[in-house]
Write a protein that holds these residues in place. Sequence first.
Motif, PDB file in Angstrom:
ATOM      1  N   VAL A 105       0.869  -1.173   0.000  1.00  0.00           N
ATOM      2  CA  VAL A 105       0.000   0.000   0.000  1.00  0.00           C
ATOM      3  C   VAL A 105       0.905   1.222   0.000  1.00  0.00           C
ATOM      4  CG1 VAL A 105      -1.847   1.253   1.175  1.00  0.00           C
ATOM      5  CG2 VAL A 105      -1.748  -1.255   1.318  1.00  0.00           C
ATOM      6  N   TYR A 106       0.845   1.992  -1.068  1.00  0.00           N
ATOM      7  CA  TYR A 106       1.719   3.155  -1.239  1.00  0.00           C
ATOM      8  C   TYR A 106       0.882   4.422  -1.157  1.00  0.00           C
ATOM      9  CZ  TYR A 106       5.124   6.293  -3.485  1.00  0.00           C
ATOM     10  OH  TYR A 106       5.995   7.329  -3.772  1.00  0.00           O
ATOM     11  N   VAL A 107       1.180   5.258  -0.163  1.00  0.00           N
ATOM     12  CA  VAL A 107       0.453   6.521  -0.015  1.00  0.00           C
ATOM     13  C   VAL A 107       1.142   7.561  -0.891  1.00  0.00           C
ATOM     14  CG1 VAL A 107      -0.399   8.277   1.544  1.00  0.00           C
ATOM     15  CG2 VAL A 107      -0.246   5.902   2.317  1.00  0.00           C
ATOM     16  N   SER A 108       0.461   7.974  -1.938  1.00  0.00           N
ATOM     17  CA  SER A 108       1.004   8.878  -2.933  1.00  0.00           C
ATOM     18  C   SER A 108       0.363  10.265  -2.769  1.00  0.00           C
ATOM     19  CB  SER A 108       0.752   8.299  -4.326  1.00  0.00           C
ATOM     20  OG  SER A 108       1.346   9.075  -5.329  1.00  0.00           O
ATOM     21  N   THR A 109      -0.015  10.907  -3.843  1.00  0.00           N
ATOM     22  CA  THR A 109      -0.560  12.262  -3.805  1.00  0.00           C
ATOM     23  C   THR A 109      -1.274  12.568  -5.108  1.00  0.00           C
ATOM     24  OG1 THR A 109       0.051  14.628  -3.812  1.00  0.00           O
ATOM     25  CG2 THR A 109       1.693  13.086  -4.593  1.00  0.00           C
ATOM     26  N   VAL A 110      -2.246  13.473  -5.069  1.00  0.00           N
ATOM     27  CA  VAL A 110      -2.914  13.891  -6.302  1.00  0.00           C
ATOM     28  C   VAL A 110      -1.975  14.703  -7.189  1.00  0.00           C
ATOM     29  CG1 VAL A 110      -5.222  13.866  -5.283  1.00  0.00           C
ATOM     30  CG2 VAL A 110      -3.872  15.981  -5.226  1.00  0.00           C
ATOM     31  N   SER A 111      -0.836  15.113  -6.644  1.00  0.00           N
ATOM     32  CA  SER A 111       0.133  15.866  -7.450  1.00  0.00           C
ATOM     33  C   SER A 111       0.753  15.027  -8.560  1.00  0.00           C
ATOM     34  CB  SER A 111       1.238  16.428  -6.550  1.00  0.00           C
ATOM     35  OG  SER A 111       0.728  17.370  -5.636  1.00  0.00           O
ATOM     36  N   VAL A 112       0.518  13.718  -8.557  1.00  0.00           N
ATOM     37  CA  VAL A 112       1.075  12.876  -9.633  1.00  0.00           C
ATOM     38  C   VAL A 112       0.362  13.113 -10.951  1.00  0.00           C
ATOM     39  CG1 VAL A 112       1.800  11.066  -8.035  1.00  0.00           C
ATOM     40  CG2 VAL A 112      -0.438  10.908  -9.128  1.00  0.00           C
ATOM     41  N   TYR A 113      -0.811  13.727 -10.930  1.00  0.00           N
ATOM     42  CA  TYR A 113      -1.552  13.945 -12.171  1.00  0.00           C
ATOM     43  C   TYR A 113      -0.940  15.086 -12.977  1.00  0.00           C
ATOM     44  CZ  TYR A 113      -5.266  10.928 -10.380  1.00  0.00           C
ATOM     45  OH  TYR A 113      -5.989   9.853  -9.901  1.00  0.00           O
ATOM     46  N   ALA A 114      -0.825  14.858 -14.281  1.00  0.00           N
ATOM     47  CA  ALA A 114      -0.273  15.891 -15.156  1.00  0.00           C
ATOM     48  C   ALA A 114      -1.159  17.139 -15.168  1.00  0.00           C
ATOM     49  CB  ALA A 114      -0.108  15.339 -16.576  1.00  0.00           C
ATOM     50  N   GLY A 115      -2.446  16.978 -14.888  1.00  0.00           N
ATOM     51  CA  GLY A 115      -3.368  18.104 -14.928  1.00  0.00           C
ATOM     52  C   GLY A 115      -3.482  18.896 -13.650  1.00  0.00           C
ATOM     53  N   TRP A 116      -2.823  18.437 -12.575  1.00  0.00           N
ATOM     54  CA  TRP A 116      -2.920  19.174 -11.307  1.00  0.00           C
ATOM     55  C   TRP A 116      -1.959  20.353 -11.343  1.00  0.00           C
ATOM     56  CZ3 TRP A 116      -0.460  21.154  -7.110  1.00  0.00           C
ATOM     57  CH2 TRP A 116      -1.245  21.429  -6.001  1.00  0.00           C
ATOM     58  N   PRO A 117      -2.368  21.557 -10.899  1.00  0.00           N
ATOM     59  CA  PRO A 117      -3.635  21.918 -10.258  1.00  0.00           C
ATOM     60  C   PRO A 117      -4.622  22.626 -11.174  1.00  0.00           C
ATOM     61  CG  PRO A 117      -2.034  23.635  -9.860  1.00  0.00           C
ATOM     62  CD  PRO A 117      -1.353  22.625 -10.758  1.00  0.00           C
ATOM     63  N   ASP A 118      -4.421  22.528 -12.477  1.00  0.00           N
ATOM     64  CA  ASP A 118      -5.193  23.365 -13.399  1.00  0.00           C
ATOM     65  C   ASP A 118      -6.490  22.751 -13.888  1.00  0.00           C
ATOM     66  OD1 ASP A 118      -3.236  25.420 -13.365  1.00  0.00           O
ATOM     67  OD2 ASP A 118      -2.002  24.251 -14.751  1.00  0.00           O
ATOM     68  N   HIS A 119      -6.643  21.430 -13.759  1.00  0.00           N
ATOM     69  CA  HIS A 119      -7.820  20.772 -14.328  1.00  0.00           C
ATOM     70  C   HIS A 119      -8.460  19.823 -13.311  1.00  0.00           C
ATOM     71  CE1 HIS A 119      -6.545  22.304 -18.222  1.00  0.00           C
ATOM     72  NE2 HIS A 119      -5.337  21.826 -17.975  1.00  0.00           N
ATOM     73  N   PRO A 120      -9.785  19.656 -13.361  1.00  0.00           N
ATOM     74  CA  PRO A 120     -10.435  18.653 -12.515  1.00  0.00           C
ATOM     75  C   PRO A 120      -9.819  17.282 -12.772  1.00  0.00           C
ATOM     76  CG  PRO A 120     -12.066  20.108 -13.501  1.00  0.00           C
ATOM     77  CD  PRO A 120     -10.751  20.434 -14.163  1.00  0.00           C
ATOM     78  N   LEU A 121      -9.768  16.449 -11.734  1.00  0.00           N
ATOM     79  CA  LEU A 121      -9.023  15.200 -11.819  1.00  0.00           C
ATOM     80  C   LEU A 121      -9.868  14.000 -11.423  1.00  0.00           C
ATOM     81  CD1 LEU A 121      -5.765  16.426 -10.053  1.00  0.00           C
ATOM     82  CD2 LEU A 121      -6.141  16.218 -12.518  1.00  0.00           C
ATOM     83  N   LYS A 122      -9.548  12.871 -12.035  1.00  0.00           N
ATOM     84  CA  LYS A 122     -10.158  11.588 -11.669  1.00  0.00           C
ATOM     85  C   LYS A 122      -9.133  10.500 -11.911  1.00  0.00           C
ATOM     86  CE  LYS A 122     -12.250  10.722 -16.205  1.00  0.00           C
ATOM     87  NZ  LYS A 122     -11.444  11.791 -16.864  1.00  0.00           N
ATOM     88  N   VAL A 123      -9.330   9.355 -11.273  1.00  0.00           N
ATOM     89  CA  VAL A 123      -8.455   8.209 -11.503  1.00  0.00           C
ATOM     90  C   VAL A 123      -8.514   7.832 -12.981  1.00  0.00           C
ATOM     91  CG1 VAL A 123      -8.104   5.763 -11.024  1.00  0.00           C
ATOM     92  CG2 VAL A 123      -8.636   7.333  -9.158  1.00  0.00           C
ATOM     93  N   GLY A 124      -7.361   7.593 -13.566  1.00  0.00           N
ATOM     94  CA  GLY A 124      -7.280   7.263 -14.981  1.00  0.00           C
ATOM     95  C   GLY A 124      -6.771   8.406 -15.821  1.00  0.00           C
TER      96      GLY A 124
END
Length: 355
Positions: A105-124
């Motif tokens: 179990v790896y606790v990561s971050t929403v910062s891994v998304y290429a769209g953060w912080p400019d776009h709404p985000l979802k898994v995938g």
Amino acid sequence: MGSGLGRIPGMDILVIGGGWFLGKAVVEEALARGWAVTTFNRGRSGVMVPGVRQVFGDRTSVEDLARLAAQGPWDAVIDTSAAEQPPKVVLAGAKALEGTTERYVYVSTVSVYAGWPDHPLKVGDPLMDGPADADRKYGRNPEGWRGPNLHYGRQKAGGERAVVETFGAERSWLVRPGVILGPREYVGRLPWWLRRAERGGQILAPGSASKSIQPVDVRDVARFAVDLAERPGGGVYNATAPIGRDTMGSFLGACLAMAGGRGELRWVPDEVLLEHGVRQWTEVPLWRTGEGVWQVNSEPAYAAGFTCRPLEETVRDTWEWLQAGNVPVPHPRAAALGIEADRERTILAAVGSLR
């Protein structure tokens, strides 16, 4: 594995970290379930929770990792201390433990998304680049960079790849929280706002009172990580509060109420803060103008059992923790938080002159 080792009935897990904030909350949650818990850390900060088996060592050391692996087996490992580690360190640890634990179990971050912080985000959604074997230098922000911390996102994305490449998607749980608040918070976002509310006077409130925010309580992230450790399989979940449930106004109102209600919130529009060069995310904690900062879809996690306590409860418990004389573990990120009093007064005076 766990029930056959002759220790505490139930699961037997390894927590990488375990001495402070999220790691300590994970340990406390697992112990409350009657699980056997081993922690692995350097033992230099935080206070160990009674009832755990402690293994001291440095996750950057091949020898220490080999010595740790020899202490297994475990049903699962929960990694809560990879925030400051490059992907290659996560990769080395995962390889050392792959043969001695069922799942990771790896606790990561929403910062891994290429769209953060400019776009709404979802898994995938697309992720940041970040190889599984990258060192600490990979993806550093340019000199003088004032935008989002791309380095942090790239490093954590590489950490995720290190885990999945080693354990496979079917044995890897990735949890991507946004902002984590609560007692023992070492970054200091919520403590800063509580102390600012305590001082009273006119308080610079950023942006709009109706702005949606999605911070999550550390204990809720810990509970979800422990839940996943018990489940065979793997998957990816965002872990944030529901979109639209909380606002900056309700958050700051709760801080004022806890601190005695002596302050007056003065709402300063985003454009004024930007004109004054206010550093987003740090100088005024939790303030950022990107459209996607607080638009993270965590519906799959809710369907999997993730729950978020009321933000007011997080504020109350953190205030009570501070009032009891507790202090967080010192961390360099805390030094960057908060606007200076003179600068705050200058901006508020400028806003007043515009009215």
